[in-house]
Design an enzyme around this catalytic site. Structure first.
Site, short mmCIF file in Angstrom:
data_model
loop_
_atom_site.label_atom_id
_atom_site.label_comp_id
_atom_site.label_asym_id
_atom_site.label_seq_id
_atom_site.Cartn_x
_atom_site.Cartn_y
_atom_site.Cartn_z
N LEU A 146 68.30 53.73 43.33
CA LEU A 146 68.31 53.45 44.76
C LEU A 146 68.80 52.05 45.09
O LEU A 146 68.55 51.09 44.36
CB LEU A 146 66.89 53.65 45.32
CG LEU A 146 66.32 55.05 45.14
CD1 LEU A 146 64.91 55.14 45.71
CD2 LEU A 146 67.21 56.12 45.76
N HIS B 8 70.40 53.73 50.42
CA HIS B 8 69.31 54.73 50.42
C HIS B 8 68.13 54.24 51.26
O HIS B 8 67.52 55.01 52.00
CB HIS B 8 68.81 54.95 48.99
CG HIS B 8 69.82 55.52 48.05
ND1 HIS B 8 70.30 54.81 46.97
CD2 HIS B 8 70.42 56.73 48.00
CE1 HIS B 8 71.16 55.56 46.30
NE2 HIS B 8 71.26 56.73 46.90
N GLN C 205 75.64 70.08 40.80
CA GLN C 205 76.72 69.50 41.59
C GLN C 205 77.68 68.64 40.76
O GLN C 205 78.60 68.04 41.30
CB GLN C 205 76.18 68.70 42.78
CG GLN C 205 75.49 67.40 42.42
CD GLN C 205 74.77 66.80 43.62
OE1 GLN C 205 73.79 67.35 44.12
NE2 GLN C 205 75.26 65.67 44.10
N LYS D 229 78.46 57.78 54.12
CA LYS D 229 79.20 57.49 52.88
C LYS D 229 79.75 58.79 52.30
O LYS D 229 80.86 58.83 51.78
CB LYS D 229 78.23 56.81 51.90
CG LYS D 229 78.71 56.72 50.48
CD LYS D 229 79.34 55.37 50.24
CE LYS D 229 79.99 55.28 48.90
NZ LYS D 229 79.33 56.00 47.83
N GLN E 239 80.07 65.80 52.89
CA GLN E 239 78.79 66.43 52.57
C GLN E 239 78.01 66.74 53.86
O GLN E 239 77.38 67.79 53.98
CB GLN E 239 78.00 65.48 51.67
CG GLN E 239 76.57 65.85 51.42
CD GLN E 239 75.96 64.98 50.34
OE1 GLN E 239 76.24 65.17 49.17
NE2 GLN E 239 75.13 64.03 50.71
N SER F 260 76.74 51.88 46.37
CA SER F 260 76.78 53.16 45.66
C SER F 260 76.08 52.99 44.32
O SER F 260 76.20 51.94 43.68
CB SER F 260 78.24 53.57 45.41
OG SER F 260 78.30 54.60 44.45
P1 AMP Z 1 73.11 59.83 46.32
O1 AMP Z 1 71.87 59.32 45.67
O2 AMP Z 1 74.34 59.08 45.95
O3 AMP Z 1 73.23 61.33 46.24
O4 AMP Z 1 72.92 59.52 47.86
C1 AMP Z 1 71.79 59.97 48.57
C2 AMP Z 1 72.03 59.79 50.04
O5 AMP Z 1 72.24 58.41 50.31
C3 AMP Z 1 73.27 60.53 50.55
O6 AMP Z 1 72.99 61.10 51.81
C4 AMP Z 1 74.29 59.45 50.64
O7 AMP Z 1 75.30 59.70 51.58
C5 AMP Z 1 73.44 58.27 51.06
N1 AMP Z 1 74.09 57.02 50.73
C6 AMP Z 1 74.58 56.62 49.52
N2 AMP Z 1 75.18 55.42 49.62
C7 AMP Z 1 75.07 55.04 50.91
C8 AMP Z 1 75.51 53.91 51.66
N3 AMP Z 1 76.18 52.92 51.08
N4 AMP Z 1 75.24 53.87 52.97
C9 AMP Z 1 74.58 54.89 53.58
N5 AMP Z 1 74.14 55.98 52.94
C10 AMP Z 1 74.38 56.06 51.63
#
Ligand code: AMP
Length: 282
Positions: free
Chosen positions: A33, A37, A61, A150, A154, A186
């Site tokens: 995280l 997140h 996925q 981001k 999706q 990210s």
């Molecule tokens: P992930 O853990 O990468 O699957 O991301 C989980 C959630 O966090 C998803 O809805 C992503 O779009 C969101 N997310 C990831 N990085 C960012 C970011 N930099 N800004 C906003 N939301 C994010």
């Protein structure tokens, strides 16, 4: 914060919360995280009585040659961060609990928009996402779920199947959270060396150039895409996977930017594939 380690745990927790009349907010993540997140969590906290985060690196996925095994896993550190923003419960199941022996049901969104952008380059990716998000919404009995811009495609996919399958949940999209230097946060940034991190700044810098051109009146899709491609190509370490500009959220082909449109890029820096985007014309 409650740790919900099994499907049975989350079922019992969400039943209790529902019976107490709570509005349940769900924030699905794959862990590792970061501030992006946590912004989703804070947004969910404001909009719901109870926030359930999930931390689950979802095997369905990932493609066979993708980074499922290497994906960063740091559950203890994630829990600390979730506690710091007041998340009520975290769901952290084992893959075999989510996909037990005999599992054979998938949610497959078939629209043309699933074949573009990341959907085109990662076959089966959105089938895995739609399947796990459906399961998580059901398990959490979520009234609201929160996703980041981001991963804008999706959000389009999730809104579509939630609508098509009449799932009673509100889908919320939260803007991209960036580092001070512009790099979109990210979990995969952890793969970048110091040199690659500097090179990765070309993604947000290129989108900023397009934004400037748009602000100055440029509306032609090919011209805007070329500004981004030319800018990305000034960085020797960047390899473009795609630079696309579609209507948003429908993700239809357009020639000019007249209403909300998604300028989305995927770029490889060394072995790491990064995505970023910008919504123009809102
Ligand atoms: P992930 O853990 O990468 O699957 O991301 C989980 C959630 O966090 C998803 O809805 C992503 O779009 C969101 N997310 C990831 N990085 C960012 C970011 N930099 N800004 C906003 N939301 C994010």
């Amino acid at each position: 914060m409650k740790i919900l380690a099994t499907v049975e745990d989350i079922k019992a927790y969400s039943k209790e919360m529902k019976e107490a009349g709570k509005v349940i907010g769900l924030v699905p993540t794959m862990g590792a995280l970061h501030e992006g997140h946590l912004t989703l969590m804070r947004t969910a906290k404001k909009a719901a009585d109870v926030v359930i985060a999930s931390v689950f690196v979802n095997p369905t996925q990932f493609g066979p040659n993708e980074d499922f095994d290497a994906y960063p896993r740091q559950f203890e550190a994630d829990c600390e961060k979730l506690r710091s923003v007041g998340v009520d419960a975290v769901f952290h199941p084992a893959p075999q609990d989510m996909y037990p022996e005999g599992y054979c049901t998938y949610v497959n969104v078939e629209g043309e928009f699933t074949k573009k952008l990341c959907g085109g380059q990662r076959p089966g990716h959105f089938r895995g996402v739609a399947t796990v998000v459906t399961k998580l919404i059901n398990l959490a009995r979520a009234d609201k779920a929160f996703f980041g811009q981001k991963d804008a495609q999706q959000v389009t996919v999730i809104r579509r199947f939630v609508d098509d399958l009449n799932i009673p949940v509100e889908i919320n999209m939260v803007p991209i959270v960036r580092e001070d230097n512009g790099l979109a946060r990210s979990s995969r940034n952890a793969y970048l060396s110091e040199e690659e991190k500097k090179a990765a700044l070309i993604l947000s810098a290129s989108l900023a150039k397009a934004h400037k051109a748009y602000d100055e009146g440029e509306r032609d899709v090919e011209t805007i895409k070329k500004i981004v491609v030319d800018s990305l190509n000034t960085e020797p370490m960047s390899v473009i996977d795609y630079v696309e500009l579609y209507s948003f959220p429908a993700l239809e082909e357009i020639k000019t930017v007249e209403k909300a449109s998604l300028l989305a890029i995927a770029v490889r820096i060394g072995k790491t594939r990064l995505i970023d985007n910008l919504i123009l014309g809102e």
